[in-house]
Design an enzyme around this catalytic site. Structure first.
Site, PDB file in Angstrom:
ATOM      1  N   THR A  60       0.819  -1.196   0.100  1.00 50.52           N
ATOM      2  CA  THR A  60      -0.209   0.082   0.083  1.00 50.52           C
ATOM      3  C   THR A  60       0.969   1.355  -0.121  1.00 50.52           C
ATOM      4  O   THR A  60       0.473   2.216  -0.574  1.00 50.52           O
ATOM      5  CB  THR A  60      -0.941  -0.133   1.170  1.00 50.52           C
ATOM      6  OG1 THR A  60      -1.865  -1.104   1.131  1.00 50.52           O
ATOM      7  CG2 THR A  60      -1.585   1.342   1.158  1.00 50.52           C
ATOM      8  N   TYR A  73      -8.307   0.641  -3.944  1.00 48.82           N
ATOM      9  CA  TYR A  73      -7.380   1.255  -4.487  1.00 48.82           C
ATOM     10  C   TYR A  73      -6.393   0.211  -5.115  1.00 48.82           C
ATOM     11  O   TYR A  73      -6.466  -0.946  -4.781  1.00 48.82           O
ATOM     12  CB  TYR A  73      -6.394   2.232  -3.469  1.00 48.82           C
ATOM     13  CG  TYR A  73      -5.989   1.425  -2.332  1.00 48.82           C
ATOM     14  CD1 TYR A  73      -4.522   0.885  -2.378  1.00 48.82           C
ATOM     15  CD2 TYR A  73      -6.685   0.768  -1.347  1.00 48.82           C
ATOM     16  CE1 TYR A  73      -4.054  -0.170  -1.242  1.00 48.82           C
ATOM     17  CE2 TYR A  73      -6.086   0.363  -0.050  1.00 48.82           C
ATOM     18  CZ  TYR A  73      -5.115  -0.160  -0.259  1.00 48.82           C
ATOM     19  OH  TYR A  73      -4.481  -0.916   0.771  1.00 48.82           O
ATOM     20  N   THR A 139       1.397  -4.331   4.360  1.00 46.72           N
ATOM     21  CA  THR A 139       1.155  -4.431   5.887  1.00 46.72           C
ATOM     22  C   THR A 139       0.457  -5.843   6.440  1.00 46.72           C
ATOM     23  O   THR A 139       0.735  -6.090   7.338  1.00 46.72           O
ATOM     24  CB  THR A 139       0.123  -3.359   6.569  1.00 46.72           C
ATOM     25  OG1 THR A 139      -0.995  -3.254   5.827  1.00 46.72           O
ATOM     26  CG2 THR A 139       0.915  -1.857   6.536  1.00 46.72           C
ATOM     27  N   ASP A 140      -0.241  -6.546   5.269  1.00 47.33           N
ATOM     28  CA  ASP A 140      -0.929  -7.702   5.606  1.00 47.33           C
ATOM     29  C   ASP A 140       0.010  -9.108   6.019  1.00 47.33           C
ATOM     30  O   ASP A 140      -0.269  -9.418   6.874  1.00 47.33           O
ATOM     31  CB  ASP A 140      -1.677  -7.967   4.191  1.00 47.33           C
ATOM     32  CG  ASP A 140      -2.912  -7.342   3.912  1.00 47.33           C
ATOM     33  OD1 ASP A 140      -3.399  -6.385   5.001  1.00 47.33           O
ATOM     34  OD2 ASP A 140      -3.355  -7.350   2.798  1.00 47.33           O
ATOM     35  N   LYS A 212      -0.606  -7.343  13.216  1.00 46.72           N
ATOM     36  CA  LYS A 212      -1.335  -6.220  12.485  1.00 46.72           C
ATOM     37  C   LYS A 212      -2.587  -6.465  13.319  1.00 46.72           C
ATOM     38  O   LYS A 212      -3.227  -7.730  13.139  1.00 46.72           O
ATOM     39  CB  LYS A 212      -1.329  -6.568  10.971  1.00 46.72           C
ATOM     40  CG  LYS A 212      -2.445  -5.709  10.345  1.00 46.72           C
ATOM     41  CD  LYS A 212      -2.324  -5.534   8.933  1.00 46.72           C
ATOM     42  CE  LYS A 212      -3.389  -4.542   8.360  1.00 46.72           C
ATOM     43  NZ  LYS A 212      -3.426  -4.465   6.832  1.00 46.72           N
ATOM     44  N   GLU A 331      -4.293 -28.356  28.463  1.00 46.09           N
ATOM     45  CA  GLU A 331      -5.441 -29.271  28.431  1.00 46.09           C
ATOM     46  C   GLU A 331      -5.262 -30.326  27.689  1.00 46.09           C
ATOM     47  O   GLU A 331      -6.088 -31.510  27.386  1.00 46.09           O
ATOM     48  CB  GLU A 331      -6.547 -28.344  27.899  1.00 46.09           C
ATOM     49  CG  GLU A 331      -7.463 -27.139  28.580  1.00 46.09           C
ATOM     50  CD  GLU A 331      -8.314 -26.372  27.989  1.00 46.09           C
ATOM     51  OE1 GLU A 331      -9.522 -26.896  28.060  1.00 46.09           O
ATOM     52  OE2 GLU A 331      -7.967 -25.443  27.276  1.00 46.09           O
TER      53      GLU A 331
END
Length: 376
Positions: A60, A73, A139-140, A212, A331
């Site tokens: 981006t 975009y 950023t992903d 993120k 557990e």
């Protein structure tokens, strides 16, 4: 101009006289707090700027939008060189060198691109001219790339990943400010000998802990278990802790791509073993369980994981929860089932670490579990 003592005044004036002969003499007996502010400013002005290598991958931060009235975009539309030219203020922070690695959205990041990126960083680490490395990235998957690099590259120089939540063309575009901050951090001597870092929205995060946490907000990145390790405050870079020596374990960079296959299986209500069985059939060498709570799952899914382990597949229990730790034998009886737990690593980082271990021919369960222990 006011001076503290005549002795300091004489030394300061002597320094100004010598400056014309390129031999500025800094007062010896005066502490930094005693030196006139003008002398400090002049001393910093003649300091040579750091040289920062910026490796661009797209995302981006290299995206374009006609306006901010629409959500849509196109990411990775601006070339690396054009991106840097669009932020002229960078030249005030450092001498900039640019190298384009890729021009993709980070959802398309691949093992091949990770290796190419790592090789360029290794060369920069060996180049005495380069003071730090900044990587522009979508950023992903930024947290995954940061974590991968942190695990496979022994480094002394700052390595900073940076991106944007809003593309150029938005009134609230954040790419330029984030990039300037990243260069400030990479240029700062206090950033040396630290983890690979992510710099976003005035905050500095360590690669292992950063996540993120929001799809669109500018304040999208957090470190839910430990918080940021520092901040960028206008012209100042502040770290909350002193730098420590490099982590004790850095793994060999995988020699080739793709890396060994490791799948992430997401746990949910009424889960059966179908996805786990399918992953084994497709050749997964490891399975990361994104479990409920502290890495738990249904009885049917647990049975499928047990069968996969009998076939030699490495099983790592992580969690779909956004923070906290997955501990052994709470557990689920990990000792009996020969499972690994991810501790604080989320599923995507646990996957990368297991891929790195398998690529390094590390198959011993005790050694694998030790490699997942906390080493910031």
């Amino acid at each position: 101009m006011q001076y503290i003592t005549d002795k300091i005044t004489l030394k300061y004036l002597f320094g100004l006289t010598c400056l014309g002969l390129s031999c500025f003499v800094q007062p010896i007996s005066a502490s930094p707090s005693q030196i006139p502010l003008e002398a400090n400013a002049m001393h910093h002005a003649i300091q040579e700027k750091a040289t920062i290598l910026i490796l661009t991958t797209g995302g981006t931060i290299a995206g374009q939008a006609t306006n901010d009235k629409e959500l849509g975009y196109q990411a990775a539309q601006t070339s690396g060189e054009s991106l840097i030219k669009s932020v002229p203020a960078l030249k005030n922070e450092a001498n900039i060198e640019v190298c384009a690695i890729s021009q993709i959205g980070s959802q398309d990041m691949s093992d091949h691109v990770l290796l190419d990126l790592a090789h360029h960083i290794q060369k920069a680490e060996e180049n005495p001219k380069i003071s730090g490395i900044v990587i522009t990235h979508g950023t992903d998957t930024m947290e995954e790339t940061a974590f991968f690099l942190n695990e496979v590259i022994p480094h002394h120089k700052p390595i900073i990943l940076v991106g944007a939540m809003r593309p150029a063309g938005y009134a609230s575009a954040d790419g330029s400010a984030n990039l300037i901050d990243a260069v400030k951090v990479a240029s700062n001597p206090l950033a040396q000998n630290r983890s690979v870092m992510v710099v976003m929205n005035d905050s500095i995060f360590a690669a292992r802990s950063v996540q993120k946490m929001n799809t669109q907000n500018l304040d999208a990145f957090r470190a839910p278990n430990i918080g940021p390790i520092g901040v960028v405050n206008t012209e100042h870079v502040h770290f909350f802790q002193p730098a420590i020596s490099q982590k004790s374990t850095t793994f060999m960079l995988p020699s080739q791509a793709p890396f060994p296959r490791v799948d992430i299986i997401y746990s949910h209500i009424q889960m059966d073993g179908g996805l786990i069985e399918d992953a084994v059939k497709r050749g997964a060498k490891g399975i990361i369980l994104a479990g409920v709570g502290d890495g738990n799952t249904s009885a049917d899914a647990l049975k499928a994981l047990q069968e996969a382990r009998k076939k030699g597949v490495i099983i790592v229990r992580s969690t779909r929860v956004g923070s906290g730790f997955v501990n052994r034998n709470v557990e689920v009886n990990d000792d009996q089932n020969q499972f690994i737990v991810s501790e604080d690593l989320n599923p995507q980082k646990a996957r990368l670490l297991l891929q790195i271990l398998l690529a390094n021919k590390i198959n011993n369960l005790d050694q694998i579990q030790k490699s997942f222990s906390i080493l910031y």
